[in-house]
Design an enzyme around this catalytic site. Structure first.
Site, short mmCIF file in Angstrom:
data_model
loop_
_atom_site.label_atom_id
_atom_site.label_comp_id
_atom_site.label_asym_id
_atom_site.label_seq_id
_atom_site.Cartn_x
_atom_site.Cartn_y
_atom_site.Cartn_z
N GLY A 30 0.45 -1.02 0.24
CA GLY A 30 -0.29 -0.17 0.57
C GLY A 30 0.51 1.49 0.05
N LEU A 76 1.47 10.13 2.77
CA LEU A 76 2.73 9.94 3.81
C LEU A 76 3.47 8.93 3.80
CD1 LEU A 76 0.81 12.16 6.31
CD2 LEU A 76 1.86 13.21 4.71
N VAL A 114 3.76 1.08 3.05
CA VAL A 114 3.75 -0.50 3.68
C VAL A 114 4.52 -1.43 2.72
CG1 VAL A 114 1.77 -1.69 4.80
CG2 VAL A 114 1.70 0.67 5.11
N ASP A 116 -8.76 10.28 11.41
CA ASP A 116 -8.86 9.84 9.73
C ASP A 116 -9.41 9.15 9.47
OD1 ASP A 116 -7.74 10.14 6.68
OD2 ASP A 116 -5.35 9.48 7.20
#
Length: 611
Positions: A205, A209, A212, A358
């Site tokens: 992913g 920012l 992963v 978020d």
């Protein structure tokens, strides 16, 4: 007539002194008048040919030297590089913003032949403006992608804006593996091979920012998810935030009614928190502790280690929470998933007063419950990305709870008074802006009595309370489209966004997430079902606050008997209200189960007929 040197005529300009380049430097020479004898002009040209370097060559050499100096400065001198990039990046956003505002001004000023044409014109203007901003954000990348993602999640913005910004969730470029290796050496002090038995160089992913990777951790022996911050993000973060603030400040100065400065202020506060993975690790541990003694399907992956830019956590395999095929395959009830999501976020906001800020479907996974799971169901909901949490002080939390309870109550003069009273306490919302705020929270056109001018009601009957809201209709959809195409209401939306506290904006995102997932999960219960869960948490929050206040100040204010009477009164109100909501929940759940059985029966009949 020939011109003679030294002579003057009416049309001949006086001679001038100029610097002239010759082989041994610059000399002062007299500029010749504009009109010469052919032989004198030819002689002058010949002397210039033999005088030294050609002017064109000098210009080219100067450009080459300046270009070289600029390149060296760009590569070696960070302030120069930042200044140049700041101008470029800022100009992209500024041009997009100003063109968008001008487009809106012209669109609002235009005359339309019909209401349908006006709605279409406004919708096209929303789309054009959003696409301009999208192109600028994509070109800038980094922090600007995060800005666009935030805009995509704001329920109060027109649908065209949110739909246009939504692809930014997937428009992120990964960091190269070489840079990843360098990041481990600088931040962890060890190469990847020493920390992991196995490490997948391809990220599973990529976000604005961070990205992963998966691997097997040597020390713990566990499969882990490794979150790595993009190395070049920190270099431009500060300057990008400054540019966003400056650009939005210009827009506000030129067009005061189009104010978005709160976006820049919000980024400046929140982004440093999201970029600190030590903070994210602490948030994850605290959230897990808050739910430690609660019967819940929520699961938060274990944190193994964290530095500012590298976070290592337990790796969880699962599907997106709205993956209907996965739910069907695993025998998971869609309705229960939607209700559990509402309970998780309801408890965070109304009981803990500290919530995930978020939320989007990409941060929520679902898997079958493990043998040692605490989940009351056959599934677990895995919450990811704990970089940003917000707290709500007790007064804001209780006022927000009371406002929700006023939405549950049947309409009356007292109810309407309470709705507007608590909206002002929660979000600084004046009565004229109240309908916009109510619609943003509930996701529906405002309830009965919310509009002071009933001509804005949309031409259809409104529900008395949020529990009575009927299924979404075409008439309501048309009313929303008409509202978005109304210049006054659009400006009211911007005013609401400017006024309400940032914490309430984040709660708006949570509300929107639970509503949108309830729809995406194709649930068979009423759309008001998740609101009942919210109301129960609100009742619990108000009761706990009443109990605390009576316990602390009751004897001094009311005496022993008065305190007891007030305590019993508050408890009775809570108990009867909670029982009523539970009864309504059971009725709605029975209806949902019947609807589901009927749907399954029709599906079986159609399948047999097709065979």
């Amino acid at each position: 007539m020939l011109y003679k040197p030294g002579a003057r005529s009416r049309w001949a300009p006086p001679s001038r002194l100029l610097f002239h380049h010759s082989g041994d430097g610059f000399r002062l020479r007299q500029r010749l008048p504009s009109r010469l004898h052919f032989s004198q002009a030819a002689g002058l040209q010949a002397s210039e040919r033999h005088s030294g370097v050609k002017p064109g060559l000098t210009f080219a050499a100067t450009i080459l030297v300046l270009g070289g100096i600029g390149y060296v400065a760009y590569e070696q001198y960070q302030p120069f590089r930042h200044s140049l990039l700041a101008v470029v990046r800022c100009s992209r956003v500024a041009v997009a913003a100003v063109l968008g505002v001008v487009d809106y001004k012209l669109t609002f000023a235009r005359s339309y032949a019909s209401e349908a044409e006006k709605v279409q014109g406004y919708s096209q203007c929303h789309t054009r403006s959003a696409r301009r901003v999208l192109r600028a954000l994509l070109a800038n990348g980094g922090v600007f992608i995060k800005l666009g993602q935030h805009m995509a999640s704001l329920i109060v913005l027109p649908q065209e804006w949110r739909n246009t910004m939504r692809p930014l969730q997937d428009k992120c470029d990964p960091t190269s593996y070489e840079d990843v290796e360098a990041l481990f050496l600088s931040d962890m002090g060890k190469p990847i091979s020493e920390l992991f038995e196995d490490f997948d160089p391809i990220p599973i992913g990529v976000a604005s920012l961070a990205q992963v990777h998966t691997g097997k951790h040597r020390e713990s022996g566990k499969m882990v998810a490794v979150k790595l911050q993009h190395p070049n993000l920190a270099e431009f973060c500060e300057i990008d935030m400054e540019m966003v603030t400056v650009t939005l400040g210009w827009v506000k100065r030129w067009f005061p009614e189009f104010e978005f400065t709160w976006l820049g202020e919000e980024m400046r506060v929140n982004l440093p928190k999201e970029m600190d993975f030590v903070n994210e690790a602490q948030n994850a541990r605290r959230a897990a502790a808050n739910f430690a003694n609660v019967s819940t399907s929520l699961y938060i992956p274990e944190v193994i280690s964290a530095t500012k830019r590298v976070l290592i956590m337990e790796y969880i395999q699962g599907a997106r929470v709205d993956d209907l095929a996965f739910l069907r395959k695993e025998g998971i009830d869609n309705n229960k998933v939607a209700l559990e999501l509402a309970r998780i976020f309801g408890r965070m906001v109304f009981v803990d007063g500290w919530f995930h800020a978020d939320p989007h479907p990409g941060n929520l996974l679902i898997r079958r419950a493990t043998r040692d799971s605490r989940s009351p169901y056959n599934f677990e909901i895995v919450l990811l990305d704990h970089g940003l949490y917000f707290d709500m002080d007790d007064q804001l939390r209780i006022n927000y709870s009371k406002w929700w309870l006023s939405l549950i109550a049947k309409v009356s003069p007292k109810t309407l008074e309470d709705r507007k009273k608590y909206a002002e306490l929660v979000g600084n919302i004046t009565p004229d802006l109240y309908p916009v705020f109510e619609a943003a929270i509930t996701g529906r056109v405002a309830l009965e009595g919310s509009w002071q001018d009933e001509s804005n009601s949309g031409g259809f009957d409104r529900a008395s309370s949020i529990i009575d809201v009927p299924p979404f209709s075409e008439a309501e959809g048309q009313a929303i489209r008409n509202a978005v195409s109304n210049e006054g209401i659009l400006l009211s939306v911007l005013d609401v966004l400017r006024r309400i506290p940032r914490r309430v904006v984040m709660v708006l995102k949570l509300n929107d997430l639970t509503r949108s997932l309830d729809h995406a999960l194709a649930t068979t219960h009423s759309s008001a079902r998740i609101f009942l869960i919210t109301a129960k948490y609100c009742m619990a929050a108000v009761w706990q606050d009443d109990y605390r206040r009576i316990q602390q100040h009751g004897l001094q204010m009311y005496g022993w008997f008065g305190s007891l009477r007030r305590l019993l009164s508050c408890w009775w109100k809570y108990a009867t209200g909670y029982a009523t909501l539970t009864l309504l929940e059971n009725v709605m759940d029975i209806r949902a189960s019947l609807t589901r059985l009927l749907t399954m029966g029709h599906t079986c009949i159609l399948t047999k007929r097709l065979r």
